[in-house]
Every structure is written in C-alpha cells, then in structure tokens.
Design a protein around this motif. Sequence first.
Motif, PDB file in Angstrom:
ATOM      1  N   GLY A  51       0.267   0.636   2.017  1.00 45.55           N
ATOM      2  CA  GLY A  51      -0.145  -0.019   0.772  1.00 45.55           C
ATOM      3  C   GLY A  51       0.312  -1.463   0.886  1.00 45.55           C
ATOM      4  N   ASN A  52      -0.615  -2.365   1.219  1.00 40.68           N
ATOM      5  CA  ASN A  52      -0.233  -3.761   1.501  1.00 40.68           C
ATOM      6  C   ASN A  52      -0.221  -4.624   0.226  1.00 40.68           C
ATOM      7  OD1 ASN A  52       0.477  -5.837   3.380  1.00 40.68           O
ATOM      8  ND2 ASN A  52      -1.626  -6.600   3.292  1.00 40.68           N
ATOM      9  N   LYS A  53       0.381  -5.796   0.348  1.00 40.32           N
ATOM     10  CA  LYS A  53       0.530  -6.807  -0.721  1.00 40.32           C
ATOM     11  C   LYS A  53       1.590  -6.369  -1.733  1.00 40.32           C
ATOM     12  CE  LYS A  53      -4.267  -8.363  -0.024  1.00 40.32           C
ATOM     13  NZ  LYS A  53      -5.440  -9.008  -0.589  1.00 40.32           N
ATOM     14  N   SER A  54       2.654  -5.754  -1.254  1.00 44.68           N
ATOM     15  CA  SER A  54       3.718  -5.294  -2.158  1.00 44.68           C
ATOM     16  C   SER A  54       4.415  -6.475  -2.839  1.00 44.68           C
ATOM     17  CB  SER A  54       4.743  -4.435  -1.407  1.00 44.68           C
ATOM     18  OG  SER A  54       5.352  -5.188  -0.391  1.00 44.68           O
ATOM     19  N   ASP A  55       4.194  -7.684  -2.339  1.00 47.15           N
ATOM     20  CA  ASP A  55       4.743  -8.882  -3.008  1.00 47.15           C
ATOM     21  C   ASP A  55       4.069  -9.142  -4.345  1.00 47.15           C
ATOM     22  OD1 ASP A  55       2.480 -11.197  -2.141  1.00 47.15           O
ATOM     23  OD2 ASP A  55       2.688  -9.542  -0.754  1.00 47.15           O
ATOM     24  N   LEU A  56       2.866  -8.579  -4.545  1.00 45.50           N
ATOM     25  CA  LEU A  56       2.129  -8.799  -5.809  1.00 45.50           C
ATOM     26  C   LEU A  56       2.387  -7.662  -6.803  1.00 45.50           C
ATOM     27  CD1 LEU A  56      -1.326 -10.013  -4.353  1.00 45.50           C
ATOM     28  CD2 LEU A  56       0.550 -11.416  -5.247  1.00 45.50           C
ATOM     29  N   ASN A  57       3.645  -7.367  -7.003  1.00 34.43           N
ATOM     30  CA  ASN A  57       4.016  -6.236  -7.854  1.00 34.43           C
ATOM     31  C   ASN A  57       3.482  -6.386  -9.282  1.00 34.43           C
ATOM     32  OD1 ASN A  57       5.249  -3.725  -7.956  1.00 34.43           O
ATOM     33  ND2 ASN A  57       7.078  -4.593  -8.929  1.00 34.43           N
ATOM     34  N   HIS A  58       3.407  -7.612  -9.785  1.00 38.96           N
ATOM     35  CA  HIS A  58       2.941  -7.869 -11.156  1.00 38.96           C
ATOM     36  C   HIS A  58       1.444  -7.559 -11.312  1.00 38.96           C
ATOM     37  CE1 HIS A  58       2.488 -11.402  -8.646  1.00 38.96           C
ATOM     38  NE2 HIS A  58       1.619 -11.931  -9.505  1.00 38.96           N
ATOM     39  N   LEU A  59       0.732  -7.464 -10.175  1.00 37.61           N
ATOM     40  CA  LEU A  59      -0.712  -7.147 -10.242  1.00 37.61           C
ATOM     41  C   LEU A  59      -1.000  -5.720  -9.772  1.00 37.61           C
ATOM     42  CD1 LEU A  59      -2.107 -10.462  -8.676  1.00 37.61           C
ATOM     43  CD2 LEU A  59      -2.018  -9.870 -11.103  1.00 37.61           C
ATOM     44  N   ARG A  60       0.034  -4.952  -9.633  1.00 39.08           N
ATOM     45  CA  ARG A  60      -0.080  -3.614  -9.055  1.00 39.08           C
ATOM     46  C   ARG A  60      -1.077  -2.728  -9.818  1.00 39.08           C
ATOM     47  NH1 ARG A  60       3.057  -0.151  -5.952  1.00 39.08           N
ATOM     48  NH2 ARG A  60       4.740  -1.632  -5.596  1.00 39.08           N
ATOM     49  N   ALA A  61      -1.979  -2.048  -9.060  1.00 38.40           N
ATOM     50  CA  ALA A  61      -2.939  -1.116  -9.661  1.00 38.40           C
ATOM     51  C   ALA A  61      -2.762   0.299  -9.091  1.00 38.40           C
ATOM     52  CB  ALA A  61      -4.365  -1.599  -9.390  1.00 38.40           C
ATOM     53  N   VAL A  62      -1.892   0.420  -8.078  1.00 41.30           N
ATOM     54  CA  VAL A  62      -1.606   1.733  -7.483  1.00 41.30           C
ATOM     55  C   VAL A  62      -0.088   1.872  -7.396  1.00 41.30           C
ATOM     56  CG1 VAL A  62      -1.982   3.243  -5.480  1.00 41.30           C
ATOM     57  CG2 VAL A  62      -3.673   1.462  -6.010  1.00 41.30           C
ATOM     58  N   SER A  63       0.432   2.933  -8.011  1.00 40.97           N
ATOM     59  CA  SER A  63       1.891   3.106  -7.969  1.00 40.97           C
ATOM     60  C   SER A  63       2.317   3.591  -6.592  1.00 40.97           C
ATOM     61  CB  SER A  63       2.328   4.118  -9.034  1.00 40.97           C
ATOM     62  OG  SER A  63       1.892   5.408  -8.652  1.00 40.97           O
ATOM     63  N   GLU A  64       3.585   3.338  -6.272  1.00 40.53           N
ATOM     64  CA  GLU A  64       4.093   3.779  -4.970  1.00 40.53           C
ATOM     65  C   GLU A  64       4.074   5.312  -4.908  1.00 40.53           C
ATOM     66  OE1 GLU A  64       7.694   1.810  -3.840  1.00 40.53           O
ATOM     67  OE2 GLU A  64       7.540   2.544  -1.782  1.00 40.53           O
ATOM     68  N   GLU A  65       4.284   5.962  -6.061  1.00 43.84           N
ATOM     69  CA  GLU A  65       4.278   7.439  -6.117  1.00 43.84           C
ATOM     70  C   GLU A  65       2.897   7.979  -5.737  1.00 43.84           C
ATOM     71  OE1 GLU A  65       5.505   5.532  -8.771  1.00 43.84           O
ATOM     72  OE2 GLU A  65       7.481   5.765  -7.852  1.00 43.84           O
ATOM     73  N   ASP A  66       1.847   7.329  -6.258  1.00 42.82           N
ATOM     74  CA  ASP A  66       0.480   7.761  -5.912  1.00 42.82           C
ATOM     75  C   ASP A  66       0.250   7.638  -4.409  1.00 42.82           C
ATOM     76  OD1 ASP A  66      -0.059   8.337  -8.504  1.00 42.82           O
ATOM     77  OD2 ASP A  66      -1.539   6.741  -8.833  1.00 42.82           O
ATOM     78  N   GLY A  67       0.768   6.561  -3.838  1.00 42.78           N
ATOM     79  CA  GLY A  67       0.647   6.359  -2.394  1.00 42.78           C
ATOM     80  C   GLY A  67       1.334   7.484  -1.640  1.00 42.78           C
ATOM     81  N   HIS A  68       2.577   7.779  -2.035  1.00 41.16           N
ATOM     82  CA  HIS A  68       3.332   8.854  -1.380  1.00 41.16           C
ATOM     83  C   HIS A  68       2.615  10.192  -1.504  1.00 41.16           C
ATOM     84  CE1 HIS A  68       6.985   7.255   0.259  1.00 41.16           C
ATOM     85  NE2 HIS A  68       7.183   6.509  -0.812  1.00 41.16           N
ATOM     86  N   ALA A  69       2.104  10.476  -2.713  1.00 42.20           N
ATOM     87  CA  ALA A  69       1.471  11.773  -2.967  1.00 42.20           C
ATOM     88  C   ALA A  69       0.235  11.956  -2.079  1.00 42.20           C
ATOM     89  CB  ALA A  69       1.087  11.887  -4.441  1.00 42.20           C
ATOM     90  N   LEU A  70      -0.591  10.916  -1.993  1.00 47.40           N
ATOM     91  CA  LEU A  70      -1.794  11.023  -1.156  1.00 47.40           C
ATOM     92  C   LEU A  70      -1.411  11.206   0.318  1.00 47.40           C
ATOM     93  CD1 LEU A  70      -4.870  10.886  -0.722  1.00 47.40           C
ATOM     94  CD2 LEU A  70      -4.671   8.395  -0.621  1.00 47.40           C
ATOM     95  N   ALA A  71      -0.438  10.406   0.763  1.00 43.30           N
ATOM     96  CA  ALA A  71      -0.021  10.490   2.169  1.00 43.30           C
ATOM     97  C   ALA A  71       0.521  11.888   2.483  1.00 43.30           C
ATOM     98  CB  ALA A  71       1.034   9.434   2.463  1.00 43.30           C
ATOM     99  N   GLU A  72       1.316  12.403   1.556  1.00 41.46           N
ATOM    100  CA  GLU A  72       1.906  13.723   1.788  1.00 41.46           C
ATOM    101  C   GLU A  72       0.814  14.791   1.870  1.00 41.46           C
ATOM    102  OE1 GLU A  72       5.782  14.119  -0.305  1.00 41.46           O
ATOM    103  OE2 GLU A  72       5.043  16.172  -0.586  1.00 41.46           O
ATOM    104  N   GLY A  73      -0.139  14.711   0.936  1.00 36.09           N
ATOM    105  CA  GLY A  73      -1.241  15.672   0.900  1.00 36.09           C
ATOM    106  C   GLY A  73      -2.077  15.643   2.173  1.00 36.09           C
ATOM    107  N   GLU A  74      -2.188  14.475   2.761  1.00 35.14           N
ATOM    108  CA  GLU A  74      -3.027  14.321   3.961  1.00 35.14           C
ATOM    109  C   GLU A  74      -2.206  14.401   5.250  1.00 35.14           C
ATOM    110  OE1 GLU A  74      -6.275  14.170   4.036  1.00 35.14           O
ATOM    111  OE2 GLU A  74      -6.686  13.960   1.904  1.00 35.14           O
ATOM    112  N   GLY A  75      -0.894  14.555   5.101  1.00 36.28           N
ATOM    113  CA  GLY A  75      -0.025  14.658   6.288  1.00 36.28           C
ATOM    114  C   GLY A  75       0.135  13.342   7.045  1.00 36.28           C
TER     115      GLY A  75
END
Length: 216
Positions: A124-148
């Motif tokens: 999940g790139n552009k983590s420096d733009l936290n104020h514009l975030r549209a995808v939470s880090e948790e959502d990223g983790h959940a998808l990655a975990e589900g897909e292995g």
Amino acid sequence: MAHRVDHEYDYLFEIVLIGDSGVGKSNILSRFTRNEFCLESKSTIGVEFATRTLQVEGKTVKAQVWDTAGQERYRAITSAYYRGAVGALLVYDITKRQTFDNVRRWLRELRDHADSNIVIMMAGNKSDLNHLRAVSEEDGHALAEGEGLSFLETSALEAKNIEKAFQTILNEIYHIISKKASAAQEAAASVSLPSQGTTINVTNSSGNTKKGCCST
Ligand SMILES: Nc1nc2c(ncn2[C@@H]2O[C@H](COP(=O)(O)OP(=O)(O)OP(=O)(O)O)[C@@H](O)[C@H]2O)c(=O)[nH]1
Ligand SMILES: [Mg+2]
C-alpha cells in the motif's frame, strides 16, 4: 527467472512490479535502485527494468526488477513479462480506493500469466499521505492475509519500507530456491550412492575368485 551463476553474483531473480497506473511503481523502482524520487514522473509506456545487487542470507543476489505500465492498453505487452518472474510486488495507492479494489484483478492476471509458485507481496504505497487515506492499514492486512500474500505499507517519497519490501520478497524466493536445491541434491545422492557398499565377486576362466573390479 532464477538463475544460479558463477561470477559477480550467486543468483539472478526477476521481479515484476504491477498495479494500477499512478500508484507509484516507477518511483518505488527508482527509490530501490537509485535512491531517487520524482514528483512529476511520466506514466510508463510498456515495460522498463532496472537492477540492484544486494546480499540475501550471505549470498549475492542480483534483483532484476521489471516495471510495467499500469494502463490497461499495455496489458498484452506487460503480461508477457510475468512468465519469467519469480517474484511480484503488487502495488496500490492508499489514497485511492479503486486501486485497492483492483488488487484482485491483478492477482487474477498473475494467476493467468505467471508461474504458480511466484512469490507475491502487496504494498500500500504513499503512506506519507495519511491525511488523504482511503484504505485503512487493517483492510490491507485483511486482504493480504485472505490471499496468502505478504504486506507492507510503503512510501517511495519518504523511502519508507521500500528496502524492506524487496528484502522480504528476495528472502522468500531465496528460501524456496535453496529448499528446492537441497531436495534435488538429496534426490540425486540417493540415486547415485547405494546406501551400503557392495562386494562384487569376479570369477575368471581359471576359476579363481577376485574381489572388487580390476584389470586382468
Ligand atoms: N506522496 C507520494 N507520491 C508518490 C509516491 N510514489 C509515487 N508518487 C507520485 O505518484 C505519481 C505516480 O507515480 P509513478 O511512479 O509514475 O506511478 P506508476 O505506478 O509507475 O504509474 P504507471 O507508470 O502509469 O503505471 C507521481 O506523481 C509520483 O511522484 C509516494 O510514496 N508518496
Ligand atoms: Mg510507471
């Protein structure tokens, strides 16, 4: 492709960078290979590549990274490069939900065109733009975990987790390759070496018995 060679490096690993247009693939590559970042980079046309040699578990590994165009119209060209890759970094932009929603499409692309053992990491790139975030880090983790998949949030701008993302992929590839190599060695050893020594009796025409194999 993963090659074992004798000279400047021990291994050559091909890694492909994929994901929607504008997520930052080219900047991730320039940060990794040249420690450079460009705020106004041009959209990639087709495919480009750059390399960097680094140490992985005491071995010298040359990473050959193929940066593909995210734009749909290049898909036929870019997918041809998936075949030789042993690793993939699948990138989305944390400020653009659509790029995250498209991750599954990119995974399908990989499944259709790449080797089934390819090591995939999601970033999940552009983590420096936290104020514009549209995808939470948790959502990223959940998808990655589900897909292995392995997962990290990165910033090419701040050089955050770029090194770590590539190191993670290269380590994983190295472990798979070295496991395969030792399994192949064991298999070869069990074929060519009998488990116990055998004595061969050779009887010549005079009826004398010789032990072992020697010339008459
Ligand atoms: N703030 C911020 N901007 C970034 C980051 N990475 C890339 N960008 C910017 O995002 C824009 C697109 O970056 P590129 O690296 O060209 O994107 P790409 O994924 O290669 O796009 P295509 O080549 O069209 O597939 C550029 O303006 C970059 O400066 C980052 O980590 N943080
Ligand atoms: Mg690009």
